[in-house]
Design a protein around this motif. Structure first.
Motif, short mmCIF file in Angstrom:
data_model
loop_
_atom_site.label_atom_id
_atom_site.label_comp_id
_atom_site.label_asym_id
_atom_site.label_seq_id
_atom_site.Cartn_x
_atom_site.Cartn_y
_atom_site.Cartn_z
N THR A 164 0.86 -1.22 0.01
CA THR A 164 0.04 0.05 0.08
C THR A 164 0.77 1.30 0.10
OG1 THR A 164 -1.78 -0.98 1.08
CG2 THR A 164 -1.81 1.38 1.10
N LEU A 165 2.19 1.13 0.63
CA LEU A 165 2.80 2.24 0.95
C LEU A 165 3.77 2.66 -0.08
CD1 LEU A 165 3.37 2.10 4.71
CD2 LEU A 165 2.21 4.06 3.32
N VAL A 166 3.78 1.58 -1.38
CA VAL A 166 4.62 1.71 -2.30
C VAL A 166 3.85 2.72 -3.09
CG1 VAL A 166 5.17 0.67 -4.63
CG2 VAL A 166 5.47 -0.69 -2.37
N ALA A 167 2.65 2.98 -3.31
CA ALA A 167 1.95 3.60 -4.17
C ALA A 167 1.35 5.12 -3.43
CB ALA A 167 0.79 2.98 -4.69
N LEU A 168 1.04 4.96 -2.25
CA LEU A 168 0.36 5.95 -1.66
C LEU A 168 1.10 7.41 -1.54
CD1 LEU A 168 -1.70 4.71 1.23
CD2 LEU A 168 -2.48 5.79 -0.64
N PRO A 169 2.52 7.17 -1.07
CA PRO A 169 3.36 8.37 -1.24
C PRO A 169 3.71 8.87 -2.56
CG PRO A 169 4.20 6.58 0.25
CD PRO A 169 3.19 5.79 -0.71
N LEU A 170 3.31 8.33 -3.51
CA LEU A 170 3.42 8.66 -4.82
C LEU A 170 2.44 9.61 -5.31
CD1 LEU A 170 4.81 5.42 -6.54
CD2 LEU A 170 6.32 7.31 -5.77
N PHE A 171 1.57 9.97 -4.54
CA PHE A 171 0.48 10.84 -5.07
C PHE A 171 1.05 12.46 -5.32
CE2 PHE A 171 0.58 11.92 -0.66
CZ PHE A 171 0.42 13.51 -0.51
N ASP A 172 2.07 12.60 -4.47
CA ASP A 172 2.69 13.84 -5.00
C ASP A 172 3.23 13.94 -6.25
OD1 ASP A 172 2.98 16.54 -4.15
OD2 ASP A 172 4.88 16.24 -3.72
N SER A 173 3.91 13.01 -6.60
CA SER A 173 4.50 12.91 -8.01
C SER A 173 3.58 12.85 -9.06
CB SER A 173 5.69 11.61 -7.85
OG SER A 173 6.02 11.62 -9.19
N ALA A 174 2.38 11.80 -8.84
CA ALA A 174 1.35 11.60 -10.12
C ALA A 174 0.81 13.05 -10.06
CB ALA A 174 0.55 10.67 -9.29
N LEU A 227 16.25 5.88 5.62
CA LEU A 227 15.08 4.82 6.03
C LEU A 227 14.01 5.62 6.29
CD1 LEU A 227 17.71 2.36 7.99
CD2 LEU A 227 16.33 2.02 5.83
N LEU A 228 14.13 6.76 7.20
CA LEU A 228 12.79 7.42 7.95
C LEU A 228 11.84 8.23 6.73
CD1 LEU A 228 14.22 8.88 11.31
CD2 LEU A 228 13.06 6.74 10.75
N THR A 229 12.70 8.50 5.53
CA THR A 229 11.87 8.98 4.51
C THR A 229 11.15 8.00 3.41
OG1 THR A 229 13.80 9.59 3.24
CG2 THR A 229 13.14 11.27 4.63
N THR A 230 11.53 6.71 3.64
CA THR A 230 10.75 5.75 2.84
C THR A 230 9.63 5.21 3.64
OG1 THR A 230 13.00 5.38 1.93
CG2 THR A 230 11.50 3.87 1.72
N GLY A 231 8.54 5.44 2.97
CA GLY A 231 7.19 5.04 3.77
C GLY A 231 7.05 3.62 3.68
N MET A 232 7.37 2.89 2.73
CA MET A 232 7.23 1.42 2.66
C MET A 232 8.29 0.87 3.64
SD MET A 232 9.06 0.58 -0.91
CE MET A 232 8.63 2.08 -1.75
N PHE A 233 9.23 1.35 3.87
CA PHE A 233 10.06 0.83 4.89
C PHE A 233 9.60 1.00 6.58
CE2 PHE A 233 13.62 1.07 7.98
CZ PHE A 233 14.26 0.01 7.72
N VAL A 234 9.20 2.23 6.59
CA VAL A 234 8.44 2.43 8.09
C VAL A 234 7.37 1.49 8.25
CG1 VAL A 234 7.63 4.28 9.22
CG2 VAL A 234 9.52 4.83 7.86
N GLY A 235 6.43 1.68 7.11
CA GLY A 235 5.12 0.81 7.44
C GLY A 235 5.35 -0.40 7.43
#
Length: 623
Positions: free
Chosen positions: A211-221, A514-522
């Motif tokens: 889920t966090l692979v795509a969700l943080p990309l809303f800004d780029s899209a 590490l802390l700025t990568t959502g998929m890693f944190v989640g």
């Protein structure tokens, strides 16, 4: 039509893709296995045109392969363009086109390695944004900041030795860091560490990760689509129209069949080519609006990037033929700061890829990937990163989530299609004009495609929760907290990076990435909480997860057909007894059962003697 390798005696290309009236349609494996009464209730959305082992006709493979290439092309083009500023290349369009051709070429090689010898699922390999953040952080160090004169176009002579040395020294530093860090990924994959960890990874770890692979990309899209919302919405409209509303509308097209003359057969073109058709129509519209000067010519005006001539210089300057080769920018150099930073990107990339493997298997009609296939997949991705570093793409490689989204829309999961797409990448990398032309797709068109694809990926991640008991407050807490923290922590870290400084550059880079990568944190939070908060196997979804494809999982022939190495490697032709001890090779026993299955049933000891006597096991040698 070219016969499928899995065709039945009736001689049809794909029995599940041809009706009695010779019209093409899609039927899911589940439907095919059931009786007619059981299959009546199945929805159209679960149908697959071609599964992972099916062989579509050659012309469909080419067209679908190009579609997958176009789906991944946005990311492949974006990464070199983003890096160009930090590499002091913002005024050297020709070198930028060389970087684009190189990443196309290497992505084609890595995709072939992954589909043939890696996890063997239909998944594209390409540049990853997980490597981009540490790379930019490394190039932002005082040592590597671009000289002031390189920012002035009038002072830059792109053919001068001084300028060439400026950008190539930076590229060589990036290359060395990627090559060394990739060795860690190769070790983790082929040593079996990833496969060992998979026993602790369930739906509540995979769901937030995907889920966090795509969700943080809303800004780029949003940024890409926002360059011209009208063009972006037109692209979305076409893709949704073709993939959802017109997917069951057949189009009569010329067809050839053994024993019959040329005739017309109804083919469901809109279901198979929604992305390719949507991009092509939107691209054509942008071209018409460009030649008629409807779109603004002022680079600062809204909608200028929707023009098809904004990168005309790249197309005119790119050579017709150029073969990328390892070390084309010089001998790579290595620094400790770069290695530690890229290692953080490697870890995030591996977590993302594991989630992509499961999503890709579900969408392509394959059983869940066994441990040996995951080990191979991660190991081959490490080899891909090593090759990317040697060739000098300025980036590594990973499994493309956009490609997984395309599988969900097109319902075509054949790996032969991805092999065709990999060949298209290789050709685009060799023929510079082709790569430059593909790079000219307007930004809003790519943004509209991203909105659809990232939405599919997010839904695929959430769908993993179907295996868990979502009436459990435990599971609701784990998933909700993991996803929300995966969005909140990176947002805070990006805005307050000075608070994370430890005065140790290498450590600062690792923490920042590490802390700025959502998929890693989640994903990490989901993994820790799911394995520490008390819960039953059924409540956590582990039982349903393991048996979600019980019919396929119990069929060792199907698992072998999908995930075993091709050309009889380790089985029929290249079989040696010690192969079964390698973490990246399937542990087979007589009768087709896997060692893991026998351990569970207590029969392991009864077959050890026969294993020593019978090391040669027949296997399908098809690609």
């Amino acid at each position: 039509m070219t016969p499928s390798t899995d065709k039945e005696l009736n001689g049809l290309d794909n029995p599940s893709f041809m009706s009695e009236d010779e019209s093409h349609h899609c039927a899911s494996p589940d439907h095919a296995a059931q009786g007619p009464e059981e299959g009546k209730g199945k929805g159209q959305s679960s149908k697959l045109a071609y599964t992972v082992t099916d062989m579509p006709p050659w012309y469909l493979c080419i067209l679908l392969g190009i579609q997958h290439f176009l789906t991944a092309m946005g990311g492949l083009v974006a990464i070199p363009l983003i890096l160009s500023k930090e590499l002091c290349l913002q005024h050297d369009l020709l070198t930028q086109s060389h970087l684009i051709s190189t990443i196309f070429f290497v992505s084609g090689i890595c995709t072939l390695l992954q589909v043939l010898f890696g996890v063997r699922l239909p998944i594209i390999q390409g540049g990853t944004f997980a490597f981009l953040t540490p790379t930019l952080a490394m190039l932002s160090l005082p040592k590597w900041k671009c000289p002031a004169w390189t920012e002035n176009a009038t002072l830059v002579n792109t053919s001068s030795p001084e300028f060439i040395e400026v950008w190539q020294t930076r590229m060589r530093e990036v290359q060395g860091a990627i090559m060394v860090a990739s060795c860690f990924q190769i070790l983790v994959g082929f040593s079996g560490i990833i496969g060992f960890l998979m026993r602790f990874i369930g739906p509540l770890t995979i769901a937030p990760t995907i889920t966090l692979v795509a969700l943080p990309l809303f800004d780029s899209a949003g940024d890409k689509a926002g360059q011209h919302w009208g063009i972006a919405f037109m692209t979305i409209f076409f893709i949704v129209l073709f993939s959802q509303y017109l997917k069951d509308v057949p189009v009569p097209l010329p067809s050839f069949r053994r024993g019959k003359k040329c005739h017309f057969s109804p083919i469901y073109v809109f279901q198979i080519f929604p992305v390719l058709l949507g991009l092509s129509l939107s691209w054509l519209l942008c071209y018409v609006l460009t030649v008629t000067d409807v779109l603004p010519t002022d680079p600062t005006a809204y909608g200028h990037l929707a023009r098809t001539d904004t990168r005309g210089d790249v197309l005119s300057q790119a050579p017709w033929f150029r073969l990328p080769y390892p070390g084309q920018w010089g001998t790579p150099t290595v620094s400790l700061a770069g290695i530690f930073g890229i290692l953080a990107g490697v870890i995030s990339s591996m977590l993302e890829s594991m989630g992509d493997y499961y999503a890709c298997a579900r969408l392509s009609g394959a059983p869940p990937p066994p441990k040996h296939a995951i080990n191979r997949g991660i190991g081959v991705e490490g080899i891909g990163c090593l090759l990317a570093g040697a060739w000098g793409t300025g980036n590594g490689t990973t499994s493309y989530s956009e490609n997984v989204g395309a599988l969900g829309i097109t319902k075509v999961g054949s790996r032969m299609v991805i092999i065709a797409g990999a060949c298209a990448m290789l050709l685009s990398g060799v023929f510079g004009k082709v790569g430059a032309m593909l790079a000219s797709i307007p930004t809003p068109v790519i943004g509209g495609m991203f909105l659809v694809m990232f939405g599919i990926i997010t839904a695929v991640g959430i769908s993993n929760l179907q295996y868990t008991d979502m009436n459990s407050s435990r599971n609701i807490f784990i998933f909700g907290f993991s996803v929300f923290a995966g969005l909140t922590v990176p947002n805070w870290a990006n805005k307050n990076n000075t608070l994370l400084e430890t005065e140790i550059i290498q450590l600062d880079q690792v923490i920042q990435v590490l802390l700025t990568t959502g998929m890693f944190v989640g994903g990490l939070l989901g993994f820790i909480l799911d394995n520490t908060i008390p819960g039953t196997q059924e409540e956590r979804g582990l039982l349903a997860w393991k048996h979600s494809h019980k019919g396929e999982a119990d069929n060792s022939q199907l698992i072998s057909k999908v995930y075993d190495l091709p050309f009889g490697i380790g089985t029929k032709y290249c079989a040696v007894s010690w192969f079964r001890y390698l973490p990246a090779c399937p542990k087979k026993v007589p009768g087709g059962k896997k060692m893991d299955e026998l351990k569970a049933s207590g029969q392991e000891s009864s077959v050890k003697a026969s294993l020593e006597r019978d090391s040669e096991i027949g296997a399908d040698t098809r690609i």
